[in-house]
Design a protein around this motif. Structure first.
Motif, PDB file in Angstrom:
ATOM      1  N   ARG A 104    -124.125 114.601  83.303  1.00  0.00           N
ATOM      2  CA  ARG A 104    -124.935 115.480  84.167  1.00  0.00           C
ATOM      3  C   ARG A 104    -125.589 116.576  83.334  1.00  0.00           C
ATOM      4  O   ARG A 104    -126.759 116.906  83.532  1.00  0.00           O
ATOM      5  N   LEU A 105    -124.833 117.149  82.405  1.00  0.00           N
ATOM      6  CA  LEU A 105    -125.411 118.170  81.526  1.00  0.00           C
ATOM      7  C   LEU A 105    -126.500 117.559  80.643  1.00  0.00           C
ATOM      8  O   LEU A 105    -127.519 118.199  80.385  1.00  0.00           O
ATOM      9  N   HIS A 106    -126.304 116.321  80.189  1.00  0.00           N
ATOM     10  CA  HIS A 106    -127.337 115.649  79.403  1.00  0.00           C
ATOM     11  C   HIS A 106    -128.625 115.519  80.215  1.00  0.00           C
ATOM     12  O   HIS A 106    -129.717 115.602  79.669  1.00  0.00           O
ATOM     13  N   ASP A 107    -128.476 115.308  81.517  1.00  0.00           N
ATOM     14  CA  ASP A 107    -129.636 115.110  82.379  1.00  0.00           C
ATOM     15  C   ASP A 107    -130.511 116.360  82.461  1.00  0.00           C
ATOM     16  O   ASP A 107    -131.700 116.259  82.735  1.00  0.00           O
ATOM     17  N   ILE A 108    -129.924 117.527  82.233  1.00  0.00           N
ATOM     18  CA  ILE A 108    -130.728 118.757  82.250  1.00  0.00           C
ATOM     19  C   ILE A 108    -131.018 119.248  80.833  1.00  0.00           C
ATOM     20  O   ILE A 108    -131.475 120.370  80.635  1.00  0.00           O
ATOM     21  N   GLY A 109    -130.723 118.398  79.839  1.00  0.00           N
ATOM     22  CA  GLY A 109    -131.065 118.722  78.459  1.00  0.00           C
ATOM     23  C   GLY A 109    -130.032 119.551  77.723  1.00  0.00           C
ATOM     24  O   GLY A 109    -130.345 120.162  76.706  1.00  0.00           O
ATOM     25  N   ARG A 110    -128.808 119.591  78.199  1.00  0.00           N
ATOM     26  CA  ARG A 110    -127.751 120.358  77.543  1.00  0.00           C
ATOM     27  C   ARG A 110    -126.686 119.416  76.994  1.00  0.00           C
ATOM     28  O   ARG A 110    -126.454 118.339  77.516  1.00  0.00           O
ATOM     29  N   SER A 111    -126.018 119.859  75.963  1.00  0.00           N
ATOM     30  CA  SER A 111    -124.939 119.094  75.359  1.00  0.00           C
ATOM     31  C   SER A 111    -123.722 119.072  76.286  1.00  0.00           C
ATOM     32  O   SER A 111    -123.460 120.030  77.019  1.00  0.00           O
ATOM     33  N   GLY A 112    -122.959 117.993  76.227  1.00  0.00           N
ATOM     34  CA  GLY A 112    -121.738 117.890  77.012  1.00  0.00           C
ATOM     35  C   GLY A 112    -120.683 118.902  76.587  1.00  0.00           C
ATOM     36  O   GLY A 112    -119.758 119.199  77.350  1.00  0.00           O
ATOM     37  N   TRP A 113    -120.816 119.426  75.392  1.00  0.00           N
ATOM     38  CA  TRP A 113    -119.862 120.438  74.912  1.00  0.00           C
ATOM     39  C   TRP A 113    -119.897 121.703  75.759  1.00  0.00           C
ATOM     40  O   TRP A 113    -118.962 122.497  75.748  1.00  0.00           O
ATOM     41  N   LEU A 154    -117.281 125.674  78.846  1.00  0.00           N
ATOM     42  CA  LEU A 154    -117.445 126.935  79.571  1.00  0.00           C
ATOM     43  C   LEU A 154    -116.382 127.105  80.649  1.00  0.00           C
ATOM     44  O   LEU A 154    -116.099 128.217  81.080  1.00  0.00           O
ATOM     45  N   VAL A 155    -115.796 125.999  81.067  1.00  0.00           N
ATOM     46  CA  VAL A 155    -114.753 126.065  82.093  1.00  0.00           C
ATOM     47  C   VAL A 155    -113.559 126.894  81.603  1.00  0.00           C
ATOM     48  O   VAL A 155    -112.775 127.399  82.405  1.00  0.00           O
ATOM     49  N   LEU A 156    -113.448 127.071  80.313  1.00  0.00           N
ATOM     50  CA  LEU A 156    -112.357 127.872  79.744  1.00  0.00           C
ATOM     51  C   LEU A 156    -112.560 129.370  79.949  1.00  0.00           C
ATOM     52  O   LEU A 156    -111.629 130.148  79.766  1.00  0.00           O
ATOM     53  N   ILE A 157    -113.781 129.760  80.329  1.00  0.00           N
ATOM     54  CA  ILE A 157    -114.064 131.163  80.633  1.00  0.00           C
ATOM     55  C   ILE A 157    -113.868 131.349  82.134  1.00  0.00           C
ATOM     56  O   ILE A 157    -114.640 130.802  82.927  1.00  0.00           O
ATOM     57  N   PRO A 158    -112.855 132.092  82.540  1.00  0.00           N
ATOM     58  CA  PRO A 158    -112.572 132.219  83.977  1.00  0.00           C
ATOM     59  C   PRO A 158    -113.774 132.743  84.760  1.00  0.00           C
ATOM     60  O   PRO A 158    -114.512 133.602  84.297  1.00  0.00           O
ATOM     61  N   LEU A 177    -121.576 126.590  85.196  1.00  0.00           N
ATOM     62  CA  LEU A 177    -121.572 125.131  85.270  1.00  0.00           C
ATOM     63  C   LEU A 177    -122.041 124.631  86.636  1.00  0.00           C
ATOM     64  O   LEU A 177    -122.790 123.655  86.716  1.00  0.00           O
ATOM     65  N   ILE A 178    -121.618 125.278  87.701  1.00  0.00           N
ATOM     66  CA  ILE A 178    -122.058 124.851  89.033  1.00  0.00           C
ATOM     67  C   ILE A 178    -123.575 124.975  89.165  1.00  0.00           C
ATOM     68  O   ILE A 178    -124.241 124.088  89.706  1.00  0.00           O
ATOM     69  N   VAL A 179    -124.132 126.068  88.659  1.00  0.00           N
ATOM     70  CA  VAL A 179    -125.589 126.246  88.700  1.00  0.00           C
ATOM     71  C   VAL A 179    -126.265 125.143  87.897  1.00  0.00           C
ATOM     72  O   VAL A 179    -127.241 124.534  88.346  1.00  0.00           O
ATOM     73  N   TRP A 180    -125.757 124.847  86.710  1.00  0.00           N
ATOM     74  CA  TRP A 180    -126.353 123.796  85.886  1.00  0.00           C
ATOM     75  C   TRP A 180    -126.211 122.425  86.537  1.00  0.00           C
ATOM     76  O   TRP A 180    -127.128 121.619  86.487  1.00  0.00           O
ATOM     77  N   PHE A 181    -125.054 122.143  87.150  1.00  0.00           N
ATOM     78  CA  PHE A 181    -124.857 120.852  87.803  1.00  0.00           C
ATOM     79  C   PHE A 181    -125.800 120.682  88.995  1.00  0.00           C
ATOM     80  O   PHE A 181    -126.139 119.561  89.360  1.00  0.00           O
TER      81      PHE A 181
END
Length: 125
Positions: free
Chosen positions: A77-86, A90-94, A101-105
């Motif tokens: 899904r991140l690839h679909d918006i031009g971002r790396s899967g890495w 970001l989920v590690l940042i509370p 991520l929700i906005v990007w998804f």
């Protein structure tokens, strides 16, 4: 993409982190995971008598079994918006990481090909 096709696609691409995933594929799979975990949590409490949420047998096993496909579809899904899967890290940042991520998804797909593959196929009716 409909519900069944999205779930089937995500399990077929169980550990495939390459390519792109449309918004519908990602969100239908998230809905499937949510419903399945809720149902398995109810079964856990009914059969095994676990009254504490988060304690059980079936729901945690299901979550563990679906961890890899959920990470894979998130990366696609991140690839679909031009971002790396890495960026899933970001989920590690509370709180802030989840919000980003929700906005990007929820962001519309990039038109045409990008670094991660050809554009998504148009939805067929």
């Amino acid at each position: 993409m409909d519900f069944q096709t999205a779930v089937r696609t995500c399990f077929r691409k169980y550990a495939d982190f390459s390519g792109r995933a449309r918004r519908s594929e990602y969100w239908w799979f998230v809905l499937f995971l949510f419903i399945a975990n809720a149902v398995l949590g109810l079964i856990d409490s009914a059969i095994f008598g676990f009254s504490d949420p988060g304690v059980g047998l079936l729901a945690p096993l299901f979550s563990l079994a679906t961890l890899l496909p959920s990470l894979a579809v998130g990366a696609r899904r991140l690839h679909d918006i031009g971002r790396s899967g890495w960026w899933l890290l970001l989920v590690l940042i509370p709180v802030i990481g989840f919000i980003i991520l929700i906005v990007w998804f929820a962001t519309r797909s990039e038109e045409g090909a990008n670094d991660f593959g050809p554009g998504p196929q148009p939805a067929t009716a």
